[in-house]
Design a protein around this motif. Sequence first.
Motif: not given
Lengths: 115, 109
Positions: A35, A40-43, A45, A100, A104, B86, B90, B97, B99-101
């Motif tokens: 990832x 300023x951004x999310x993770x 993939x 899912x 992780x 966060x 999934x 995953x 993710x949100x910010x």
Amino acid sequence: GAGVSQSPSNKVTEKGKDVELRCDPISGHTALYWYRQSLGQGLEFLIYFQGNSAPDKSGLPSDRFSAERTGGSVSTLTIQRTQQEDSAVYLCASSLVAGGSYEQYFGPGTRLTVT
Amino acid sequence: AQRVTQPEKLLSVFKGAPVELKCNYSYSGSPELFWYVQYSRQRLQLLLRHISRESIKGFTADLNKGETSFHLKKPFAQEEDSAMYYCALSSGTASKLTFGTGTRLQVTL
């Protein structure tokens, strides 16, 4: 036991250079994920590996990005001709199997700075 | 396409006050939802997942399919809850995953 490890922890490189980031997953985990976390951004993939199956590369932002996983264990993420927008924290995670519902486990990340 | 939205970048509450971190998602199938937390100078770790229907560190989250939400709640905030949270989704069959910010929770005295 040992968790997911990543190296280096920090990497500063000049624009245009290639970089390699390494991930050692938890022993016995067959699934491995990369990832990216930009400021300023999310993770986001990037790619995942499950056993000997073909990796899911759907998140790689450009063809400058590639990853491999040797022997079903260690993985290397390579970024060629780095650009400033590649600056981010790159996180690796592993799970027992892909799916899912499986947790992780994340590594500490590699902070990449492209100057 | 699947998407996770966390509308608040920062949530500041007093110790002992209730906490609600908002998470909304869009996904056409049956999602699996998670909350991950990152404490200062620590790695990202799973806090809870909706299928477990468990309470971890006093936090709970209920999946509301009608409102497509998975808000994280705790009745009484503690200082040690200060962290980055966060929400993640999934699709189940695909392991990755989304993710949100993230929302930074700041608990003050």
